[in-house]
Design a protein around this motif. Structure first.
Motif, PDB file in Angstrom:
ATOM      1  N   PRO A   1       0.813  -1.218   0.000  1.00  0.00           N
ATOM      2  CA  PRO A   1       0.000   0.000   0.000  1.00  0.00           C
ATOM      3  C   PRO A   1       0.852   1.277   0.000  1.00  0.00           C
ATOM      4  CG  PRO A   1      -0.805  -1.510   1.667  1.00  0.00           C
ATOM      5  CD  PRO A   1       0.494  -2.064   1.149  1.00  0.00           C
ATOM      6  N   THR A   2       2.029   1.213   0.630  1.00  0.00           N
ATOM      7  CA  THR A   2       2.939   2.359   0.578  1.00  0.00           C
ATOM      8  C   THR A   2       3.380   2.595  -0.858  1.00  0.00           C
ATOM      9  OG1 THR A   2       3.725   2.030   2.852  1.00  0.00           O
ATOM     10  CG2 THR A   2       5.172   3.269   1.361  1.00  0.00           C
ATOM     11  N   ALA A   3       3.747   1.522  -1.553  1.00  0.00           N
ATOM     12  CA  ALA A   3       4.156   1.649  -2.953  1.00  0.00           C
ATOM     13  C   ALA A   3       3.018   2.219  -3.792  1.00  0.00           C
ATOM     14  CB  ALA A   3       4.600   0.294  -3.495  1.00  0.00           C
TER      15      ALA A   3
ATOM     16  N   PRO B   1       7.002  -8.988 -16.515  1.00  0.00           N
ATOM     17  CA  PRO B   1       8.045  -9.239 -15.533  1.00  0.00           C
ATOM     18  C   PRO B   1       7.492  -9.285 -14.114  1.00  0.00           C
ATOM     19  CG  PRO B   1       8.248  -7.017 -16.449  1.00  0.00           C
ATOM     20  CD  PRO B   1       7.151  -7.705 -17.190  1.00  0.00           C
ATOM     21  N   VAL B   2       8.026 -10.220 -13.325  1.00  0.00           N
ATOM     22  CA  VAL B   2       7.728 -10.295 -11.898  1.00  0.00           C
ATOM     23  C   VAL B   2       9.039  -9.991 -11.189  1.00  0.00           C
ATOM     24  CG1 VAL B   2       6.917 -11.719  -9.991  1.00  0.00           C
ATOM     25  CG2 VAL B   2       5.920 -12.017 -12.277  1.00  0.00           C
ATOM     26  N   ILE B   3       9.090  -8.831 -10.547  1.00  0.00           N
ATOM     27  CA  ILE B   3      10.334  -8.319  -9.984  1.00  0.00           C
ATOM     28  C   ILE B   3      10.269  -8.356  -8.467  1.00  0.00           C
ATOM     29  CG2 ILE B   3      11.830  -6.277  -9.822  1.00  0.00           C
ATOM     30  CD1 ILE B   3       9.772  -5.819 -12.622  1.00  0.00           C
ATOM     31  N   SER B   4      11.241  -9.025  -7.860  1.00  0.00           N
ATOM     32  CA  SER B   4      11.347  -9.044  -6.404  1.00  0.00           C
ATOM     33  C   SER B   4      12.234  -7.883  -5.977  1.00  0.00           C
ATOM     34  CB  SER B   4      11.931 -10.359  -5.911  1.00  0.00           C
ATOM     35  OG  SER B   4      12.097 -10.316  -4.509  1.00  0.00           O
ATOM     36  N   LEU B   5      11.689  -7.021  -5.120  1.00  0.00           N
ATOM     37  CA  LEU B   5      12.423  -5.837  -4.664  1.00  0.00           C
ATOM     38  C   LEU B   5      13.329  -6.122  -3.468  1.00  0.00           C
ATOM     39  CD1 LEU B   5       9.521  -3.275  -5.041  1.00  0.00           C
ATOM     40  CD2 LEU B   5      11.548  -3.488  -6.496  1.00  0.00           C
TER      41      LEU B   5
ATOM     42  N   LEU C   1      11.309   3.179   3.806  1.00  0.00           N
ATOM     43  CA  LEU C   1      10.633   2.344   2.813  1.00  0.00           C
ATOM     44  C   LEU C   1      10.353   3.145   1.546  1.00  0.00           C
ATOM     45  CD1 LEU C   1       9.165  -0.200   1.847  1.00  0.00           C
ATOM     46  CD2 LEU C   1       7.170   0.539   3.188  1.00  0.00           C
ATOM     47  N   ILE C   2       9.877   4.362   1.692  1.00  0.00           N
ATOM     48  CA  ILE C   2       9.609   5.232   0.538  1.00  0.00           C
ATOM     49  C   ILE C   2      10.884   5.455  -0.265  1.00  0.00           C
ATOM     50  CG2 ILE C   2       8.978   7.588  -0.147  1.00  0.00           C
ATOM     51  CD1 ILE C   2       6.987   7.529   2.273  1.00  0.00           C
TER      52      ILE C   2
ATOM     53  N   SER D   1      14.007   4.409  -5.095  1.00  0.00           N
ATOM     54  CA  SER D   1      15.325   4.138  -5.678  1.00  0.00           C
ATOM     55  C   SER D   1      15.310   2.897  -6.564  1.00  0.00           C
ATOM     56  CB  SER D   1      16.383   3.983  -4.581  1.00  0.00           C
ATOM     57  OG  SER D   1      16.257   2.746  -3.915  1.00  0.00           O
ATOM     58  N   LYS D   2      14.369   1.977  -6.339  1.00  0.00           N
ATOM     59  CA  LYS D   2      14.373   0.706  -7.071  1.00  0.00           C
ATOM     60  C   LYS D   2      13.359   0.623  -8.210  1.00  0.00           C
ATOM     61  CE  LYS D   2      16.226  -2.317  -3.486  1.00  0.00           C
ATOM     62  NZ  LYS D   2      16.146  -3.671  -2.951  1.00  0.00           N
ATOM     63  N   VAL D   3      12.136   1.006  -7.963  1.00  0.00           N
ATOM     64  CA  VAL D   3      11.039   0.729  -8.895  1.00  0.00           C
ATOM     65  C   VAL D   3      11.192   1.429 -10.259  1.00  0.00           C
ATOM     66  CG1 VAL D   3       8.553   0.968  -9.262  1.00  0.00           C
ATOM     67  CG2 VAL D   3       9.429   0.059  -7.092  1.00  0.00           C
TER      68      VAL D   3
END
Length: 107
Positions: free
Chosen positions: A16-18, A77-81, A94-95, A100-102
């Motif tokens: 939910p944060t994402a 794609p299924v991406i594990s963060l 977390l934000i 930085s990743k997504v």
């Protein structure tokens, strides 16, 4: 417009944060759900079919997703963060990690 699905276990903190931070990005269509049976919002077959990109927080989520919806994953794609369940909803760390990743994965 890329359709982006964020998944965590219970859809209470990480996904939910994402969703909250990336729904503000112009041109992105964003949704979140949980993969566990006791999730606030359960991921459904329609969610998998809808998504262009699927982000999971941990490798365990990727395995559960594949087991439950393997046939529905159709090339997206299924991406594990690699984000452990160590953060509260809208935690600034977390934000920062998500930001930085997504974006690097969205073409």
């Amino acid at each position: 417009m890329p359709k982006i699905l964020f998944l965590c276990s219970k859809n209470k903190l990480r996904s939910p944060t994402a969703e909250a931070i990336f729904c503000e990005v112009e041109g992105w269509d964003v949704y979140s759900a949980g993969i566990s049976n006791d999730a606030e919002v359960h991921v459904a077959l329609e969610d998998i079919e809808w998504a262009d990109y699927i982000f999971v927080m941990e490798n365990a989520h990727k395995k559960k997703l594949s087991k439950k919806f393997g046939n529905a994953i159709n090339g997206q794609p299924v991406i594990s963060l690699g984000i452990p369940d160590d953060y509260e909803y809208m935690d600034q760390t977390l934000i920062d990690i998500l930001k930085s990743k997504v974006p690097a994965y969205i073409g």
